[in-house]
Motif scaffolding. Structure first.
Motif, PDB file in Angstrom:
ATOM      1  N   ARG A  49       0.830  -1.211   0.000  1.00 50.35           N
ATOM      2  CA  ARG A  49       0.000   0.000   0.000  1.00 50.35           C
ATOM      3  C   ARG A  49       0.864   1.261   0.000  1.00 50.35           C
ATOM      4  NH1 ARG A  49      -2.935  -2.856   3.929  1.00 50.35           N
ATOM      5  NH2 ARG A  49      -2.152  -1.479   5.573  1.00 50.35           N
ATOM      6  N   PHE A  50       1.938   1.244   0.787  1.00 50.44           N
ATOM      7  CA  PHE A  50       2.808   2.413   0.866  1.00 50.44           C
ATOM      8  C   PHE A  50       3.514   2.677  -0.462  1.00 50.44           C
ATOM      9  CE2 PHE A  50       7.102   4.097   1.492  1.00 50.44           C
ATOM     10  CZ  PHE A  50       6.790   5.340   2.037  1.00 50.44           C
ATOM     11  N   LEU A  51       4.106   1.649  -1.044  1.00 48.48           N
ATOM     12  CA  LEU A  51       4.866   1.833  -2.280  1.00 48.48           C
ATOM     13  C   LEU A  51       3.950   2.171  -3.455  1.00 48.48           C
ATOM     14  CD1 LEU A  51       7.510  -1.004  -1.855  1.00 48.48           C
ATOM     15  CD2 LEU A  51       7.824   1.462  -1.499  1.00 48.48           C
ATOM     16  N   GLU A  52       2.750   1.598  -3.475  1.00 52.76           N
ATOM     17  CA  GLU A  52       1.801   1.966  -4.529  1.00 52.76           C
ATOM     18  C   GLU A  52       1.365   3.424  -4.404  1.00 52.76           C
ATOM     19  OE1 GLU A  52      -0.426  -2.065  -6.057  1.00 52.76           O
ATOM     20  OE2 GLU A  52      -1.306  -1.016  -4.341  1.00 52.76           O
ATOM     21  N   ALA A  53       1.224   3.918  -3.173  1.00 49.92           N
ATOM     22  CA  ALA A  53       0.893   5.331  -2.973  1.00 49.92           C
ATOM     23  C   ALA A  53       1.991   6.231  -3.528  1.00 49.92           C
ATOM     24  CB  ALA A  53       0.665   5.617  -1.490  1.00 49.92           C
ATOM     25  N   LEU A  54       3.215   5.761  -3.429  1.00 51.17           N
ATOM     26  CA  LEU A  54       4.364   6.546  -3.879  1.00 51.17           C
ATOM     27  C   LEU A  54       4.616   6.399  -5.373  1.00 51.17           C
ATOM     28  CD1 LEU A  54       6.743   8.327  -2.859  1.00 51.17           C
ATOM     29  CD2 LEU A  54       8.032   6.201  -2.525  1.00 51.17           C
ATOM     30  N   TRP A  55       4.472   5.180  -5.894  1.00 49.46           N
ATOM     31  CA  TRP A  55       4.929   4.871  -7.251  1.00 49.46           C
ATOM     32  C   TRP A  55       3.823   4.478  -8.230  1.00 49.46           C
ATOM     33  CZ3 TRP A  55       9.280   1.655  -4.649  1.00 49.46           C
ATOM     34  CH2 TRP A  55      10.364   2.499  -4.334  1.00 49.46           C
TER      35      TRP A  55
ATOM     36  N   CYS B 286       8.353  -9.956  -9.899  1.00 46.70           N
ATOM     37  CA  CYS B 286       7.281  -9.138 -10.489  1.00 46.70           C
ATOM     38  C   CYS B 286       6.559  -8.276  -9.475  1.00 46.70           C
ATOM     39  CB  CYS B 286       6.283 -10.026 -11.213  1.00 46.70           C
ATOM     40  SG  CYS B 286       5.378 -11.159 -10.117  1.00 46.70           S
ATOM     41  N   GLY B 287       6.701  -8.579  -8.180  1.00 46.27           N
ATOM     42  CA  GLY B 287       6.031  -7.768  -7.176  1.00 46.27           C
ATOM     43  C   GLY B 287       4.530  -7.738  -7.383  1.00 46.27           C
ATOM     44  N   ALA B 288       3.951  -6.545  -7.297  1.00 48.18           N
ATOM     45  CA  ALA B 288       2.499  -6.389  -7.350  1.00 48.18           C
ATOM     46  C   ALA B 288       1.928  -6.437  -8.762  1.00 48.18           C
ATOM     47  CB  ALA B 288       2.091  -5.084  -6.669  1.00 48.18           C
ATOM     48  N   GLY B 289       2.778  -6.689  -9.762  1.00 50.36           N
ATOM     49  CA  GLY B 289       2.291  -7.039 -11.082  1.00 50.36           C
ATOM     50  C   GLY B 289       2.068  -5.922 -12.071  1.00 50.36           C
ATOM     51  N   GLY B 290       2.232  -4.666 -11.649  1.00 47.53           N
ATOM     52  CA  GLY B 290       1.973  -3.564 -12.556  1.00 47.53           C
ATOM     53  C   GLY B 290       2.835  -3.598 -13.802  1.00 47.53           C
ATOM     54  N   ILE B 291       4.106  -3.970 -13.638  1.00 51.33           N
ATOM     55  CA  ILE B 291       5.020  -4.009 -14.782  1.00 51.33           C
ATOM     56  C   ILE B 291       4.646  -5.139 -15.729  1.00 51.33           C
ATOM     57  CG2 ILE B 291       7.404  -4.489 -15.449  1.00 51.33           C
ATOM     58  CD1 ILE B 291       8.246  -2.958 -12.902  1.00 51.33           C
TER      59      ILE B 291
ATOM     60  N   ARG C 152       4.033 -14.438  -1.333  1.00 55.96           N
ATOM     61  CA  ARG C 152       2.600 -14.638  -1.594  1.00 55.96           C
ATOM     62  C   ARG C 152       1.789 -13.341  -1.627  1.00 55.96           C
ATOM     63  NH1 ARG C 152       3.969 -19.232   1.464  1.00 55.96           N
ATOM     64  NH2 ARG C 152       3.616 -21.181   0.333  1.00 55.96           N
ATOM     65  N   PRO C 153       2.012 -12.382  -0.706  1.00 57.24           N
ATOM     66  CA  PRO C 153       1.153 -11.187  -0.729  1.00 57.24           C
ATOM     67  C   PRO C 153       1.206 -10.443  -2.057  1.00 57.24           C
ATOM     68  CG  PRO C 153       2.334 -11.324   1.354  1.00 57.24           C
ATOM     69  CD  PRO C 153       2.921 -12.385   0.468  1.00 57.24           C
ATOM     70  N   VAL C 154       2.397 -10.288  -2.634  1.00 52.41           N
ATOM     71  CA  VAL C 154       2.485  -9.534  -3.885  1.00 52.41           C
ATOM     72  C   VAL C 154       1.850 -10.304  -5.041  1.00 52.41           C
ATOM     73  CG1 VAL C 154       4.494  -8.173  -3.201  1.00 52.41           C
ATOM     74  CG2 VAL C 154       4.850 -10.372  -4.353  1.00 52.41           C
ATOM     75  N   ILE C 155       1.978 -11.627  -5.035  1.00 54.83           N
ATOM     76  CA  ILE C 155       1.374 -12.434  -6.103  1.00 54.83           C
ATOM     77  C   ILE C 155      -0.149 -12.320  -6.048  1.00 54.83           C
ATOM     78  CG2 ILE C 155       0.972 -14.791  -6.895  1.00 54.83           C
ATOM     79  CD1 ILE C 155       3.605 -13.738  -7.864  1.00 54.83           C
ATOM     80  N   GLY C 156      -0.702 -12.320  -4.842  1.00 56.57           N
ATOM     81  CA  GLY C 156      -2.153 -12.137  -4.713  1.00 56.57           C
ATOM     82  C   GLY C 156      -2.602 -10.794  -5.256  1.00 56.57           C
ATOM     83  N   THR C 157      -1.853  -9.737  -4.946  1.00 54.23           N
ATOM     84  CA  THR C 157      -2.162  -8.405  -5.463  1.00 54.23           C
ATOM     85  C   THR C 157      -2.077  -8.386  -6.985  1.00 54.23           C
ATOM     86  OG1 THR C 157      -1.345  -7.354  -3.439  1.00 54.23           O
ATOM     87  CG2 THR C 157      -1.483  -5.977  -5.400  1.00 54.23           C
ATOM     88  N   ALA C 158      -1.025  -9.019  -7.528  1.00 55.36           N
ATOM     89  CA  ALA C 158      -0.829  -9.042  -8.981  1.00 55.36           C
ATOM     90  C   ALA C 158      -1.969  -9.760  -9.688  1.00 55.36           C
ATOM     91  CB  ALA C 158       0.502  -9.714  -9.300  1.00 55.36           C
TER      92      ALA C 158
ATOM     93  N   GLU D  11      -0.246   2.271  -8.801  1.00 58.68           N
ATOM     94  CA  GLU D  11      -0.865   0.964  -8.599  1.00 58.68           C
ATOM     95  C   GLU D  11      -0.080  -0.138  -9.314  1.00 58.68           C
ATOM     96  OE1 GLU D  11      -5.019  -1.360  -9.684  1.00 58.68           O
ATOM     97  OE2 GLU D  11      -5.061   0.808  -9.409  1.00 58.68           O
ATOM     98  N   GLY D  12       0.293  -1.166  -8.554  1.00 60.12           N
ATOM     99  CA  GLY D  12       1.008  -2.302  -9.114  1.00 60.12           C
ATOM    100  C   GLY D  12       2.513  -2.121  -9.189  1.00 60.12           C
ATOM    101  N   TYR D  13       3.021  -0.970  -8.734  1.00 57.54           N
ATOM    102  CA  TYR D  13       4.463  -0.682  -8.852  1.00 57.54           C
ATOM    103  C   TYR D  13       5.111  -0.634  -7.471  1.00 57.54           C
ATOM    104  CZ  TYR D  13       4.020   0.252 -13.805  1.00 57.54           C
ATOM    105  OH  TYR D  13       3.803   0.101 -15.155  1.00 57.54           O
ATOM    106  N   LEU D  14       6.162  -1.460  -7.292  1.00 55.97           N
ATOM    107  CA  LEU D  14       6.909  -1.493  -6.041  1.00 55.97           C
ATOM    108  C   LEU D  14       8.340  -1.011  -6.247  1.00 55.97           C
ATOM    109  CD1 LEU D  14       5.681  -4.890  -4.515  1.00 55.97           C
ATOM    110  CD2 LEU D  14       4.605  -2.625  -4.432  1.00 55.97           C
ATOM    111  N   SER D  15       8.597  -0.352  -7.369  1.00 60.70           N
ATOM    112  CA  SER D  15       9.903   0.248  -7.644  1.00 60.70           C
ATOM    113  C   SER D  15       9.679   1.543  -8.403  1.00 60.70           C
ATOM    114  CB  SER D  15      10.798  -0.712  -8.440  1.00 60.70           C
ATOM    115  OG  SER D  15      10.271  -0.937  -9.734  1.00 60.70           O
ATOM    116  N   PRO D  16      10.663   2.447  -8.395  1.00 62.04           N
ATOM    117  CA  PRO D  16      10.430   3.805  -8.888  1.00 62.04           C
ATOM    118  C   PRO D  16      10.397   3.924 -10.407  1.00 62.04           C
ATOM    119  CG  PRO D  16      12.699   3.564  -8.185  1.00 62.04           C
ATOM    120  CD  PRO D  16      11.993   2.300  -7.784  1.00 62.04           C
ATOM    121  N   GLY D  17       9.792   5.011 -10.852  1.00 60.83           N
ATOM    122  CA  GLY D  17       9.821   5.361 -12.268  1.00 60.83           C
ATOM    123  C   GLY D  17       8.572   5.027 -13.037  1.00 60.83           C
TER     124      GLY D  17
END
Length: 264
Positions: A17-23, A55-60, A80-86, A25-31
Motif C-alpha cells: 500500500r505504501f509503495l503503490e501510494a508513492l509509485w 514481479c512484485g504487485a504485477g503492474g510491470i 505470496r502477498p504480492v502475487i495475490g495483489t498481482a 498501482e502495481g508498482y513497487l519500484s520507482p519510475g
C-alpha cells in the motif's frame, strides 16, 4: 527475495500500500511505466513471451502486455502477498488470459529450458545473493536469440560498503545483497550472454528520489499515513534520507542491464 518461502514476507500488505501510494498501482519500484519503457527501449516485445522476475504487485508485467503487445507474460515472485495483489490486478484489467503469476521458493526457476523470448526484471535481482547462479538460470530459460533486459539497484564498487551505505541498507530492513555493475556484467558473461550493455541510472534516480522524499514529507504524507499509519511513513522518510546520501555520493547506482543469448 527471501531466504525461505515460509519466512515473514518482506513486502507485506502495508509495504504494498505504501509503495503503490508513492509509485503507482502495481508498482513497487520507482519510475512507473516510463522507466519500464526505458529498460526495454529498442526491443520489440510484440507477440513475444516474457518472464518478469521479481514481479512484485504485477503492474510491470501487465504493462508489458497491455502497452508493448507481448503475447503472454509470466510474473514470478517468491512472496505470496504480492502475487495475490498481482492476480487481482490482472482480473481488474481483463488480462488474466494473457498474464499469469507464479509464486515459488528460492532456487532454480520453475520453468523449462528455452521457455521465454524475453526475461525482464525491475529492481529485484539485488535480493539474490548468488549472481552467477542467478544468471545461469536466466540464460537457461531464455530461448536462443532471446534478450535479458533489466534494471537493478547496485553499489558502485565491490568490497566493503561505506558507513553511509551500511546505514541505508540497515534502514531498508530488506535482504539486499548489492553488487557492482562490473560484477553483474561478469556474471552475465559467465552465463554465456553476449552484447552486454550497462547503463548508469544514478543521475536520474538521484533527482527522482529527492522529489519522492519531498512528496513524502509534504503532499503525500496524509494519504500515505491514512493507508499505513504515520509511524510507517516516518520510518520510510528516514530510509529515504539515508538513501539520498548514498545516491548523492554515487555509491548507490541504479543500473540498466541488457544481454543476448546467442542463437547457436
Amino acid at each position: 527475495m527471501i531466504e525461505t518461502a515460509d519466512a515473514e514476507p518482506e513486502y507485506d500488505d502495508s509495504a504494498i500500500r505504501f509503495l503503490e501510494a508513492l509509485w503507482g498501482e502495481g508498482y513497487l519500484s520507482p519510475g512507473g511505466p516510463d522507466e519500464v519503457d526505458r529498460v526495454v527501449e529498442g526491443v520489440s516485445l510484440k507477440g513475444k513471451t516474457i518472464l518478469d522476475i521479481g514481479c512484485g504487485a504485477g503492474g510491470i508485467t501487465l504493462h508489458l502486455v497491455a502497452t508493448h503487445g507481448a503475447a503472454r507474460a509470466t510474473g514470478f515472485d517468491l512472496e505470496r502477498p504480492v502475487i495475490g495483489t498481482a492476480r487481482r490486478g490482472a482480473i481488474r484489467q481483463g488480462l488474466e488470459d494473457r498474464v499469469s503469476f507464479v509464486q515459488a521458493p528460492p532456487g532454480p526457476l520453475p520453468f523449462t529450458d528455452a521457455s521465454f523470448d524475453v526475461v525482464f526484471s525491475k529492481d529485484a535481482l539485488l535480493h539474490v545473493p548468488d549472481k552467477n547462479a542467478l544468471f545461469a538460470e536466466i540464460f537457461r530459460v531464455l530461448k536462443p536469440g532471446g534478450v535479458f533486459a533489466a534494471s537493478n539497484w547496485m553499489i558502485g564498487h565491490d568490497g566493503e560498503p561505506s558507513p553511509e551505505m551500511k546505514a541505508y541498507v540497515a534502514a531498508e530492513e530488506l535482504s539486499f545483497t548489492m553488487a557492482s555493475p562490473a560484477r553483474y556484467a561478469e556474471a552475465m558473461r559467465r552465463a554465456g550472454f553476449t552484447d552486454i550493455t550497462v547503463r548508469d541510472r544514478n543521475p536520474w534516480y538521484r533527482e527522482v528520489a529527492r522529489e519522492e522524499l519531498s512528496r513524502l514529507k509534504g503532499p503525500l504524507y496524509a494519504q500515505a499515513a491514512a493507508a499505513v499509519g504515520a509511524a510507517y511513513v516516518d520510518k520510510n522518510i528516514r530510509t529515504w534520507e539515508a538513501m539520498q546520501k548514498v545516491l548523492d555520493s554515487g555509491e548507490h547506482r541504479p543500473t540498466h542491464l541488457r544481454g543476448w543469448k546467442p542463437v547457436g
